[in-house]
Design a protein around this motif. Structure first.
Motif, PDB file in Angstrom:
ATOM      1  N   LEU A   1       0.814  -1.181   0.003  1.00 33.38           N
ATOM      2  CA  LEU A   1      -0.126   0.020  -0.051  1.00 33.38           C
ATOM      3  C   LEU A   1       0.889   1.235   0.039  1.00 33.38           C
ATOM      4  CD1 LEU A   1      -2.791  -0.723   2.738  1.00 33.38           C
ATOM      5  CD2 LEU A   1      -2.894  -1.300   0.295  1.00 33.38           C
ATOM      6  N   SER A   2       0.208   2.230  -0.485  1.00 32.45           N
ATOM      7  CA  SER A   2       0.887   3.635  -0.317  1.00 32.45           C
ATOM      8  C   SER A   2       1.024   4.226   1.408  1.00 32.45           C
ATOM      9  CB  SER A   2      -0.099   4.746  -1.026  1.00 32.45           C
ATOM     10  OG  SER A   2      -0.977   5.089  -0.308  1.00 32.45           O
ATOM     11  N   GLY A   3       1.700   5.061   1.484  1.00 34.37           N
ATOM     12  CA  GLY A   3       2.105   5.486   2.871  1.00 34.37           C
ATOM     13  C   GLY A   3       0.721   5.958   3.370  1.00 34.37           C
ATOM     14  N   GLY A   4      -0.096   6.891   2.738  1.00 34.61           N
ATOM     15  CA  GLY A   4      -1.319   7.084   2.938  1.00 34.61           C
ATOM     16  C   GLY A   4      -2.491   6.069   3.343  1.00 34.61           C
ATOM     17  N   GLN A   5      -2.368   4.916   2.614  1.00 35.72           N
ATOM     18  CA  GLN A   5      -3.252   4.177   2.868  1.00 35.72           C
ATOM     19  C   GLN A   5      -2.534   3.268   4.125  1.00 35.72           C
ATOM     20  OE1 GLN A   5      -2.849   2.040  -0.992  1.00 35.72           O
ATOM     21  NE2 GLN A   5      -4.478   3.383  -2.114  1.00 35.72           N
ATOM     22  N   GLN A   6      -1.536   2.874   4.090  1.00 33.93           N
ATOM     23  CA  GLN A   6      -0.945   2.328   5.535  1.00 33.93           C
ATOM     24  C   GLN A   6      -1.343   3.197   6.585  1.00 33.93           C
ATOM     25  OE1 GLN A   6       3.125   1.099   5.494  1.00 33.93           O
ATOM     26  NE2 GLN A   6       2.936   0.406   3.223  1.00 33.93           N
ATOM     27  N   GLN A   7      -1.394   4.357   6.456  1.00 33.55           N
ATOM     28  CA  GLN A   7      -1.916   5.058   7.950  1.00 33.55           C
ATOM     29  C   GLN A   7      -3.460   5.041   8.097  1.00 33.55           C
ATOM     30  OE1 GLN A   7       0.098   7.736   9.828  1.00 33.55           O
ATOM     31  NE2 GLN A   7      -1.733   6.808  10.857  1.00 33.55           N
ATOM     32  N   MET A   8      -3.982   4.837   6.946  1.00 31.73           N
ATOM     33  CA  MET A   8      -5.543   4.507   7.215  1.00 31.73           C
ATOM     34  C   MET A   8      -5.818   3.108   7.880  1.00 31.73           C
ATOM     35  SD  MET A   8      -7.188   5.766   3.441  1.00 31.73           S
ATOM     36  CE  MET A   8      -6.900   7.214   2.623  1.00 31.73           C
ATOM     37  N   VAL A   9      -4.927   2.102   7.546  1.00 33.88           N
ATOM     38  CA  VAL A   9      -4.980   0.860   8.102  1.00 33.88           C
ATOM     39  C   VAL A   9      -4.490   1.065   9.672  1.00 33.88           C
ATOM     40  CG1 VAL A   9      -3.792  -1.315   8.260  1.00 33.88           C
ATOM     41  CG2 VAL A   9      -4.298  -0.331   6.138  1.00 33.88           C
ATOM     42  N   ALA A  10      -3.568   1.859   9.919  1.00 36.07           N
ATOM     43  CA  ALA A  10      -3.083   2.170  11.387  1.00 36.07           C
ATOM     44  C   ALA A  10      -4.151   2.839  12.305  1.00 36.07           C
ATOM     45  CB  ALA A  10      -1.884   2.807  11.439  1.00 36.07           C
ATOM     46  N   ILE A  11      -5.060   3.780  11.728  1.00 31.81           N
ATOM     47  CA  ILE A  11      -5.972   4.419  12.332  1.00 31.81           C
ATOM     48  C   ILE A  11      -7.100   3.437  12.426  1.00 31.81           C
ATOM     49  CG2 ILE A  11      -7.900   6.146  12.305  1.00 31.81           C
ATOM     50  CD1 ILE A  11      -5.656   7.829  10.918  1.00 31.81           C
ATOM     51  N   GLY A  12      -7.491   2.744  11.450  1.00 37.02           N
ATOM     52  CA  GLY A  12      -8.621   1.630  11.421  1.00 37.02           C
ATOM     53  C   GLY A  12      -8.256   0.727  12.570  1.00 37.02           C
ATOM     54  N   ARG A  13      -6.846   0.119  12.470  1.00 40.63           N
ATOM     55  CA  ARG A  13      -6.671  -0.950  13.473  1.00 40.63           C
ATOM     56  C   ARG A  13      -7.047  -0.301  14.907  1.00 40.63           C
ATOM     57  NH1 ARG A  13      -0.432  -2.707  13.856  1.00 40.63           N
ATOM     58  NH2 ARG A  13      -0.330  -0.642  14.495  1.00 40.63           N
ATOM     59  N   ALA A  14      -6.598   0.902  15.291  1.00 37.33           N
ATOM     60  CA  ALA A  14      -7.054   1.598  16.540  1.00 37.33           C
ATOM     61  C   ALA A  14      -8.235   1.527  16.837  1.00 37.33           C
ATOM     62  CB  ALA A  14      -6.103   3.036  16.629  1.00 37.33           C
ATOM     63  N   LEU A  15      -9.098   1.801  15.636  1.00 39.72           N
ATOM     64  CA  LEU A  15     -10.572   2.135  16.012  1.00 39.72           C
ATOM     65  C   LEU A  15     -11.162   0.853  16.351  1.00 39.72           C
ATOM     66  CD1 LEU A  15     -11.584   4.534  13.250  1.00 39.72           C
ATOM     67  CD2 LEU A  15     -11.478   5.015  15.675  1.00 39.72           C
ATOM     68  N   MET A  16     -10.549  -0.488  15.903  1.00 42.63           N
ATOM     69  CA  MET A  16     -11.095  -1.710  16.014  1.00 42.63           C
ATOM     70  C   MET A  16     -11.129  -2.031  17.645  1.00 42.63           C
ATOM     71  SD  MET A  16     -12.342  -2.579  13.316  1.00 42.63           S
ATOM     72  CE  MET A  16     -12.770  -4.713  14.065  1.00 42.63           C
ATOM     73  N   GLY A  17     -10.358  -1.194  18.397  1.00 48.57           N
ATOM     74  CA  GLY A  17     -10.304  -1.448  19.910  1.00 48.57           C
ATOM     75  C   GLY A  17     -11.394  -0.687  20.454  1.00 48.57           C
ATOM     76  N   ARG A  18     -12.292  -0.069  19.691  1.00 47.45           N
ATOM     77  CA  ARG A  18     -13.400   0.773  20.172  1.00 47.45           C
ATOM     78  C   ARG A  18     -13.015   1.584  21.124  1.00 47.45           C
ATOM     79  NH1 ARG A  18     -19.400  -1.801  21.020  1.00 47.45           N
ATOM     80  NH2 ARG A  18     -19.030  -1.950  18.794  1.00 47.45           N
ATOM     81  N   PRO A  19     -12.081   2.774  21.100  1.00 50.30           N
ATOM     82  CA  PRO A  19     -11.496   3.602  22.167  1.00 50.30           C
ATOM     83  C   PRO A  19     -12.630   4.669  22.386  1.00 50.30           C
ATOM     84  CG  PRO A  19     -10.430   4.196  20.035  1.00 50.30           C
ATOM     85  CD  PRO A  19     -11.407   2.767  19.456  1.00 50.30           C
ATOM     86  N   SER A  20     -12.546   4.915  23.628  1.00 48.03           N
ATOM     87  CA  SER A  20     -12.970   6.281  24.143  1.00 48.03           C
ATOM     88  C   SER A  20     -12.183   7.467  23.852  1.00 48.03           C
ATOM     89  CB  SER A  20     -13.407   6.297  25.718  1.00 48.03           C
ATOM     90  OG  SER A  20     -14.312   5.286  25.887  1.00 48.03           O
ATOM     91  N   LEU A  21     -10.939   7.094  23.911  1.00 55.55           N
ATOM     92  CA  LEU A  21      -9.747   8.148  23.604  1.00 55.55           C
ATOM     93  C   LEU A  21      -8.785   7.497  22.456  1.00 55.55           C
ATOM     94  CD1 LEU A  21      -8.341  10.982  24.270  1.00 55.55           C
ATOM     95  CD2 LEU A  21      -7.175   9.319  26.011  1.00 55.55           C
ATOM     96  N   LEU A  22      -8.551   8.184  21.346  1.00 59.08           N
ATOM     97  CA  LEU A  22      -7.687   7.781  20.427  1.00 59.08           C
ATOM     98  C   LEU A  22      -6.598   8.748  20.430  1.00 59.08           C
ATOM     99  CD1 LEU A  22      -7.008   6.010  17.888  1.00 59.08           C
ATOM    100  CD2 LEU A  22      -8.390   7.709  16.569  1.00 59.08           C
TER     101      LEU A  22
END
Length: 235
Positions: A135-156
């Motif tokens: 993936l491109s760098g931007g798409q990899q950043q999307m994956v990283a943010i998405g992975r964090a969201l999969m933890g269902r955070p109250s604070l990101l």
């Protein structure tokens, strides 16, 4: 208050990285931390997520974080998207995303959150079986943010989400981060791109040599001549 940080200090040997830093993040609020390289922004986020030892007071939802290991902090509702993304390059987009839900057992909730990540970043649905390293760098950043969201955070916690990303994708990612906040997730973001951060954040802290030099609303700091000269390139 969701997150309260009081007199937080971090040292690496004799080098002081943070010195008596205090800040707070309300529920659903978007707070940015600005500062040059070496100011202590990444260390601040690591201390909050308990990835490095610190002294001072860390309270999240009225509970102390100081004695907790990092995995327990995730369980409390804080997910950290680190600088450099730290993905598993040999695994697919989908497998990287699902690793963010490793502490969860609610299958229906996990599927709903995966659908929400795909709605936020549609390209990830298209690339779900693709190996992340392609993936491109931007798409990899999307994956990283998405992975964090999969933890269902109250604070990101977001550390330098715009580094190494093309301008078009940077705008897309910052807009997505703002949408995450509108859905109710509080955000604490360390960022060097002051112009983008001041556009999306509610409030800002400026770190200088490991200490809070200034703080205020984004509107107030955009109008501050010293901030305009130092961070926005405007005389």
């Amino acid at each position: 208050m969701l997150l309260e940080v009081r007199d937080l200090s971090v040292s690496y040997g004799k080098a002081v990285a943070l010195e008596r830093v205090s800040l707070e993040v309300a529920r659903g609020e978007f707070v940015a931390v600005l500062g040059p390289n070496g100011a202590g922004k990444s260390t601040l986020l690591k201390a909050i997520s308990r990835a490095c030892p610190s002294t001072g007071t860390l309270r999240f939802a009225d509970e102390s974080l100081q004695a907790l290991p990092a995995h327990a902090v995730v369980g409390k509702g804080i997910c950290h998207c680190p600088e450099g993304r730290r993905l598993f390059p040999e695994l697919s987009v989908l497998k990287n995303l699902m690793l963010g839900a490793y502490l969860r057992k609610d299958r229906a909730g996990i599927e709903a959150d995966l659908a929400a990540v795909y709605e936020l970043f549609p390209v990830l649905r298209e690339r779900a079986p693709q190996v992340v390293s392609t993936l491109s760098g931007g798409q990899q950043q999307m994956v990283a943010i998405g992975r964090a969201l999969m933890g269902r955070p109250s604070l990101l916690l977001l550390d330098e989400p715009s580094v190494g990303i093309a301008h078009r994708l940077k705008l897309e990612i910052f807009d997505a981060i703002k949408r995450i906040q509108r859905r109710g997730t509080a955000i604490l973001m360390a960022e060097q791109d002051a112009q983008s951060a001041l556009r999306v954040a509610d409030r800002v802290y400026v770190l200088e040599h490991g200490q809070v030099g200034r703080s205020g609303t984004s509107a107030a700091l955009r109008a501050d001549d010293s901030i305009r000269q130092a961070y926005l390139g405007v005389d």
